[in-house]
Write a protein that holds these residues in place. Structure first.
Motif, PDB file in Angstrom:
ATOM      1  N   GLU A 162     -31.086 -19.655  17.814  1.00  0.00           N
ATOM      2  CA  GLU A 162     -31.540 -21.050  17.657  1.00  0.00           C
ATOM      3  C   GLU A 162     -31.115 -21.674  18.894  1.00  0.00           C
ATOM      4  N   LEU A 163     -32.406 -21.558  19.844  1.00  0.00           N
ATOM      5  CA  LEU A 163     -31.727 -22.129  21.075  1.00  0.00           C
ATOM      6  C   LEU A 163     -31.930 -23.566  21.137  1.00  0.00           C
ATOM      7  N   ASP A 164     -33.008 -24.005  20.501  1.00  0.00           N
ATOM      8  CA  ASP A 164     -33.217 -25.596  20.180  1.00  0.00           C
ATOM      9  C   ASP A 164     -31.804 -26.165  19.827  1.00  0.00           C
ATOM     10  N   ARG A 165     -30.806 -25.362  18.924  1.00  0.00           N
ATOM     11  CA  ARG A 165     -29.834 -26.250  18.609  1.00  0.00           C
ATOM     12  C   ARG A 165     -28.370 -25.649  19.448  1.00  0.00           C
ATOM     13  N   LEU A 166     -28.441 -24.438  19.801  1.00  0.00           N
ATOM     14  CA  LEU A 166     -27.384 -24.009  20.769  1.00  0.00           C
ATOM     15  C   LEU A 166     -27.328 -24.556  21.993  1.00  0.00           C
ATOM     16  N   GLY A 167     -28.610 -24.333  22.758  1.00  0.00           N
ATOM     17  CA  GLY A 167     -29.035 -24.775  24.014  1.00  0.00           C
ATOM     18  C   GLY A 167     -28.168 -26.137  24.495  1.00  0.00           C
ATOM     19  N   ALA A 201     -34.114 -30.910  30.300  1.00  0.00           N
ATOM     20  CA  ALA A 201     -35.575 -30.811  29.836  1.00  0.00           C
ATOM     21  C   ALA A 201     -35.757 -30.305  28.745  1.00  0.00           C
ATOM     22  N   GLY A 202     -34.874 -29.434  28.120  1.00  0.00           N
ATOM     23  CA  GLY A 202     -34.783 -28.661  26.765  1.00  0.00           C
ATOM     24  C   GLY A 202     -35.661 -27.480  26.934  1.00  0.00           C
ATOM     25  N   LEU A 203     -35.940 -27.105  25.847  1.00  0.00           N
ATOM     26  CA  LEU A 203     -36.774 -25.918  25.722  1.00  0.00           C
ATOM     27  C   LEU A 203     -38.080 -25.769  26.667  1.00  0.00           C
ATOM     28  N   THR A 204     -38.419 -24.781  27.326  1.00  0.00           N
ATOM     29  CA  THR A 204     -39.331 -24.610  28.422  1.00  0.00           C
ATOM     30  C   THR A 204     -39.898 -23.277  28.307  1.00  0.00           C
ATOM     31  N   ARG A 205     -41.568 -23.520  28.456  1.00  0.00           N
ATOM     32  CA  ARG A 205     -42.266 -22.113  28.169  1.00  0.00           C
ATOM     33  C   ARG A 205     -42.010 -21.434  29.656  1.00  0.00           C
ATOM     34  N   ALA A 206     -41.289 -21.869  30.857  1.00  0.00           N
ATOM     35  CA  ALA A 206     -40.917 -21.030  31.717  1.00  0.00           C
ATOM     36  C   ALA A 206     -40.064 -21.849  32.461  1.00  0.00           C
TER      37      ALA A 206
END
Length: 267
Positions: A162-167, A201-206
Motif C-alpha cells: 500500500e505505497l499510497d498509504r505507507l509512502g 510528488a507522490g506515486l509516479t509512473r516513473a
C-alpha cells in the motif's frame, strides 16, 4: 510577460520546462505549485527552469508539484538532454551530471552514489545497506543518495504494498530530515520491478533516480548483476553501475506540446 514552455515526459513522469538562459525568470515554490496544478495551471509532476551556469553548459533547477525545490531528477535529465541535443554537462543542485543522446534515448551519467548515513541524510548513524528499521511489512531497507535521497525495500510483490498509504508516512518520518523518496522493488527473471513514492510528488509512473538507486541497491546486495533493467509502471530503464563508478542511466524522453504562459498571472 508571456514566456514559452515545453511539456515533456519520461515514461509518464511529466514536466514543464522553461528556458531562463537568456531571460531571467523569477521562480519560487508558490509559482511552481501554480504551474504544476493540473486544473488551473499547465499540470506536471515537476517544474524545470534552465539557467546559465558558470560550472557547466547549463544549470537545471527542479521544483516538485508541492513547490519544494529538489536536487536532481533522472527523468528530467533525459528529457533535457533530448531537448538540448548533443552532449552536455548539466549543473544540478545535487551536482554536475553528463548527458548525451543516442537515437531516441538519452544516456545520463548520474555520478557516484553516496552511502554514508550523513550523506543520505539520516537523523543518526546506522548501516545504510541494511537499515535496522521498518514500517509494518516494509523492513530493513537500503538507503543511498544518487543526487537525491532514496530508500529501497525489496519485497515479493510490489503491487501488494500500500505505497499510497505507507509512502507519505516514510517520506516524512523524522529519521529523514530532508524527507526521502520511497521505492519498493521485486526481483524478476533478469529484471527489477519497481514502484516509487516520490518526495513532494507522490506515486509516479516513473522515477529515474529511483531506478538508479534501486539498481545500485540490487547490485550491492548481490541480487542482480549489471546492467539492470528496471521496469516501472510507465516503462523500462537500463542502469549500469559497478562499485566505485558512476551510475549510467539509459532511456527515452517524449515531447508532448509547447505553448506560452503568463507567469505573472499565476500568483
Amino acid at each position: 510577460m508571456k514566456v514559452p514552455f515545453q511539456k515533456m515526459h519520461g515514461l509518464g513522469n511529466d514536466f514543464v520546462i522553461l528556458d531562463g538562459r537568456d531571460t531571467f525568470l523569477r521562480m519560487d515554490g508558490g509559482r511552481a505549485r501554480a504551474l504544476a496544478d493540473r486544473k488551473t495551471g499547465i499540470g506536471c509532476d515537476q517544474l524545470v527552469v534552465l539557467e546559465r551556469s558558470e560550472l557547466a553548459d547549463v544549470r537545471m533547477r527542479i521544483w516538485n508539484a508541492d513547490g519544494g525545490e529538489v536536487e536532481s531528477c533522472g527523468n528530467v535529465s533525459r528529457c533535457v538532454a533530448l531537448l538540448l541535443g548533443g552532449n552536455h554537462r548539466i549543473e544540478t543542485k545535487g551536482g554536475i551530471i553528463v548527458a548525451s543522446v543516442d537515437g531516441d534515448d538519452a544516456i545520463v551519467d548520474m555520478g557516484v552514489p553516496s552511502f554514508a548515513w550523513q550523506d543520505i541524510p539520516l537523523a543518526y548513524a546506522m548501516d545504510t545497506a541494511a537499515m535496522p528499521v521498518g514500517w509494518e511489512s516494509l523492513q530493513n531497507p537500503f538507503a543511498v543518495n544518487v543526487g537525491n535521497p532514496h530508500i529501497i525495500f525489496f519485497v515479493d510483490d510490489v503491487e501488494a504494498v500500500e505505497l499510497d498509504r505507507l509512502g507519505p508516512l516514510i517520506e516524512r518520518d523524522p529519521l529523514f530530515p530532508d524527507r526521502i523518496n520511497v521505492n519498493v522493488a521485486s526481483i524478476g527473471d533478469g529484471f527489477v520491478r519497481l514502484r516509487v513514492w516520490e518526495r513532494g510528488a507522490g506515486l509516479t509512473r516513473a522515477c529515474g533516480t529511483g531506478a538508479c538507486a534501486t539498481a545500485v541497491a540490487a547490485i550491492s546486495r548481490k541480487l542482480m548483476n549489471g546492467p539492470v533493467e528496471v521496469r516501472l509502471p510507465g516503462g523500462a530503464l537500463t542502469i549500469e553501475w559497478a562499485q566505485g563508478t558512476s551510475i549510467r542511466m539509459r532511456g527515452p524522453g517524449t515531447f508532448v506540446f509547447e505553448g506560452m504562459i503568463d507567469l505573472e498571472s499565476l500568483v
